[in-house]
Design a protein around this motif. Structure first.
Motif, PDB file in Angstrom:
ATOM      1  N   ASP A 124      -6.262  14.916 -16.990  1.00  0.00           N
ATOM      2  CA  ASP A 124      -6.925  16.006 -16.286  1.00  0.00           C
ATOM      3  C   ASP A 124      -7.331  15.636 -14.863  1.00  0.00           C
ATOM      4  OD1 ASP A 124      -8.905  14.200 -16.965  1.00  0.00           O
ATOM      5  OD2 ASP A 124     -10.378  15.741 -17.491  1.00  0.00           O
ATOM      6  N   ARG A 125      -6.813  14.502 -14.368  1.00  0.00           N
ATOM      7  CA  ARG A 125      -7.175  14.059 -13.016  1.00  0.00           C
ATOM      8  C   ARG A 125      -6.155  13.040 -12.536  1.00  0.00           C
ATOM      9  NH1 ARG A 125     -12.662  12.186 -12.682  1.00  0.00           N
ATOM     10  NH2 ARG A 125     -12.056  10.850 -10.976  1.00  0.00           N
ATOM     11  N   LEU A 126      -6.139  12.847 -11.218  1.00  0.00           N
ATOM     12  CA  LEU A 126      -5.238  11.878 -10.599  1.00  0.00           C
ATOM     13  C   LEU A 126      -6.045  10.997  -9.670  1.00  0.00           C
ATOM     14  CD1 LEU A 126      -2.356  10.844 -10.018  1.00  0.00           C
ATOM     15  CD2 LEU A 126      -2.186  12.632  -8.259  1.00  0.00           C
ATOM     16  N   ASP A 127      -6.168   9.712 -10.015  1.00  0.00           N
ATOM     17  CA  ASP A 127      -6.914   8.732  -9.222  1.00  0.00           C
ATOM     18  C   ASP A 127      -5.924   7.758  -8.597  1.00  0.00           C
ATOM     19  OD1 ASP A 127     -10.061   8.854 -10.202  1.00  0.00           O
ATOM     20  OD2 ASP A 127      -8.667   9.500 -11.760  1.00  0.00           O
ATOM     21  N   LEU A 128      -5.832   7.772  -7.271  1.00  0.00           N
ATOM     22  CA  LEU A 128      -4.922   6.883  -6.558  1.00  0.00           C
ATOM     23  C   LEU A 128      -5.690   6.042  -5.557  1.00  0.00           C
ATOM     24  CD1 LEU A 128      -2.065   9.454  -5.761  1.00  0.00           C
ATOM     25  CD2 LEU A 128      -2.207   7.876  -7.706  1.00  0.00           C
ATOM     26  N   VAL A 129      -5.314   4.761  -5.431  1.00  0.00           N
ATOM     27  CA  VAL A 129      -5.903   3.932  -4.387  1.00  0.00           C
ATOM     28  C   VAL A 129      -5.107   4.130  -3.106  1.00  0.00           C
ATOM     29  CG1 VAL A 129      -6.957   2.187  -5.856  1.00  0.00           C
ATOM     30  CG2 VAL A 129      -4.603   1.874  -5.068  1.00  0.00           C
ATOM     31  N   ILE A 130      -5.794   3.930  -1.996  1.00  0.00           N
ATOM     32  CA  ILE A 130      -5.178   4.022  -0.678  1.00  0.00           C
ATOM     33  C   ILE A 130      -4.922   2.602  -0.197  1.00  0.00           C
ATOM     34  CG2 ILE A 130      -5.459   4.806   1.707  1.00  0.00           C
ATOM     35  CD1 ILE A 130      -7.565   6.833   0.542  1.00  0.00           C
ATOM     36  N   VAL A 131      -3.647   2.292   0.025  1.00  0.00           N
ATOM     37  CA  VAL A 131      -3.253   0.965   0.484  1.00  0.00           C
ATOM     38  C   VAL A 131      -2.810   1.080   1.939  1.00  0.00           C
ATOM     39  CG1 VAL A 131      -1.684  -0.983   0.134  1.00  0.00           C
ATOM     40  CG2 VAL A 131      -2.514   0.329  -1.845  1.00  0.00           C
ATOM     41  N   ASP A 132      -3.413   0.294   2.809  1.00  0.00           N
ATOM     42  CA  ASP A 132      -3.008   0.218   4.215  1.00  0.00           C
ATOM     43  C   ASP A 132      -1.665  -0.501   4.257  1.00  0.00           C
ATOM     44  OD1 ASP A 132      -2.608  -0.535   6.883  1.00  0.00           O
ATOM     45  OD2 ASP A 132      -4.696  -1.119   7.197  1.00  0.00           O
ATOM     46  N   ARG A 133      -0.627   0.172   4.701  1.00  0.00           N
ATOM     47  CA  ARG A 133       0.708  -0.427   4.674  1.00  0.00           C
ATOM     48  C   ARG A 133       0.836  -1.582   5.664  1.00  0.00           C
ATOM     49  NH1 ARG A 133       5.565   3.361   4.819  1.00  0.00           N
ATOM     50  NH2 ARG A 133       6.536   1.422   4.161  1.00  0.00           N
ATOM     51  N   THR A 134       0.011  -1.615   6.705  1.00  0.00           N
ATOM     52  CA  THR A 134       0.072  -2.712   7.671  1.00  0.00           C
ATOM     53  C   THR A 134      -0.450  -4.006   7.070  1.00  0.00           C
ATOM     54  OG1 THR A 134      -0.187  -1.178   9.513  1.00  0.00           O
ATOM     55  CG2 THR A 134      -0.685  -3.486   9.952  1.00  0.00           C
ATOM     56  N   SER A 135      -1.600  -3.925   6.399  1.00  0.00           N
ATOM     57  CA  SER A 135      -2.222  -5.139   5.850  1.00  0.00           C
ATOM     58  C   SER A 135      -1.928  -5.349   4.369  1.00  0.00           C
ATOM     59  CB  SER A 135      -3.742  -5.060   6.038  1.00  0.00           C
ATOM     60  OG  SER A 135      -4.287  -4.040   5.216  1.00  0.00           O
ATOM     61  N   GLY A 136      -1.544  -4.294   3.666  1.00  0.00           N
ATOM     62  CA  GLY A 136      -1.347  -4.383   2.222  1.00  0.00           C
ATOM     63  C   GLY A 136      -2.644  -4.315   1.431  1.00  0.00           C
ATOM     64  N   GLU A 137      -3.760  -4.078   2.116  1.00  0.00           N
ATOM     65  CA  GLU A 137      -5.070  -4.059   1.454  1.00  0.00           C
ATOM     66  C   GLU A 137      -5.422  -2.675   0.928  1.00  0.00           C
ATOM     67  OE1 GLU A 137      -8.278  -6.778   3.181  1.00  0.00           O
ATOM     68  OE2 GLU A 137      -7.166  -6.093   4.959  1.00  0.00           O
ATOM     69  N   VAL A 138      -6.111  -2.652  -0.209  1.00  0.00           N
ATOM     70  CA  VAL A 138      -6.693  -1.417  -0.736  1.00  0.00           C
ATOM     71  C   VAL A 138      -7.917  -1.101   0.115  1.00  0.00           C
ATOM     72  CG1 VAL A 138      -7.898  -0.387  -2.703  1.00  0.00           C
ATOM     73  CG2 VAL A 138      -5.841  -1.773  -3.078  1.00  0.00           C
ATOM     74  N   VAL A 139      -7.949   0.108   0.716  1.00  0.00           N
ATOM     75  CA  VAL A 139      -9.038   0.477   1.616  1.00  0.00           C
ATOM     76  C   VAL A 139      -9.848   1.673   1.124  1.00  0.00           C
ATOM     77  CG1 VAL A 139      -7.916  -0.525   3.646  1.00  0.00           C
ATOM     78  CG2 VAL A 139      -7.527   1.893   3.078  1.00  0.00           C
ATOM     79  N   GLY A 140      -9.441   2.278  -0.005  1.00  0.00           N
ATOM     80  CA  GLY A 140     -10.179   3.427  -0.506  1.00  0.00           C
ATOM     81  C   GLY A 140      -9.451   4.089  -1.652  1.00  0.00           C
ATOM     82  N   GLU A 141      -9.869   5.316  -1.946  1.00  0.00           N
ATOM     83  CA  GLU A 141      -9.223   6.060  -3.016  1.00  0.00           C
ATOM     84  C   GLU A 141      -9.157   7.536  -2.667  1.00  0.00           C
ATOM     85  OE1 GLU A 141     -11.297   5.693  -6.756  1.00  0.00           O
ATOM     86  OE2 GLU A 141     -13.038   6.757  -6.020  1.00  0.00           O
TER      87      GLU A 141
END
Length: 188
Positions: free
Chosen positions: A64-81
């Motif tokens: 009933d929901r979609l939770d995705l992390v936001i990955v900065d493609r330059t650094s490869g780091e997870v920066v949010g959701e």
């Protein structure tokens, strides 16, 4: 659309959105510990590590929901959701929420992440309406939402009390016909 069981990976120029996992906990907790994130999301109270890890571990099972992390493609780091939640299948609608930690601010990552997940919701899942609330002390987010096609629908006056002050919550939404018209204009 039957539900949110399928968890996609969405790739843009600046960000990749992928399903959240328990392994993302340290990066997301670091971002959520930021005082600006705490205020902008009106987060109250501590969630213990075990509860947070369980939450992230079970997001892939949710239909009933979609939770995705936001990955900065330059650094490869997870920066949010970025999240689509509060789904109403009868109304073909849901809510959208997003947060970006300090490592991802000021470079358009949130705007692109918003466009990716909203586009997926409307174009792939068949949602008709996606709405959100943003507090009046966050004009940066409101501009990003407007760039992604959201329109102000109203104001919940003094809906939030934070540090002794009262703030309005601005209600915004994007409808499928508006999204598709904007997409056609941008292709022309």
């Amino acid at each position: 659309m039957t539900d949110f069981a399928y968890k996609p990976t969405l790739t843009g120029e600046l960000v990749e959105l992928r399903p959240v996992t328990e392994d993302d906990y340290p990066a997301l907790q670091e971002a959520m510990d930021d005082p600006e994130v705490v205020k902008l999301t009106a987060s109250r109270g501590e969630i213990g590590e075990e509860a947070a890890r369980t939450w992230y571990r079970t997001r892939g099972e949710q239909t009933d929901r979609l939770d995705l992390v936001i990955v900065d493609r330059t650094s490869g780091e997870v920066v949010g959701e970025a999240v689509l939640n509060d789904w109403s299948p009868e109304d073909e609608s849901c809510n959208f929420r997003i947060f970006i930690g300090p490592k991802g601010r000021g470079r358009g990552l949130g705007t692109e992440a918003t466009r990716l997940i909203v586009g997926y919701g409307i174009e792939e899942l068949g949602l008709y309406r996606i709405d959100l609330g943003v507090y009046s002390f966050n004009p940066r987010a409101q501009r990003a939402y407007e760039k992604a096609g959201f329109v102000v629908e109203g104001v919940k006056r003094q809906a939030l009390k934070w540090d002794g002050e009262r703030y309005d919550e601005i209600v915004m939404a994007v409808l499928a016909p508006e999204w598709k018209a904007a997409a056609l204009r941008s292709e022309a």
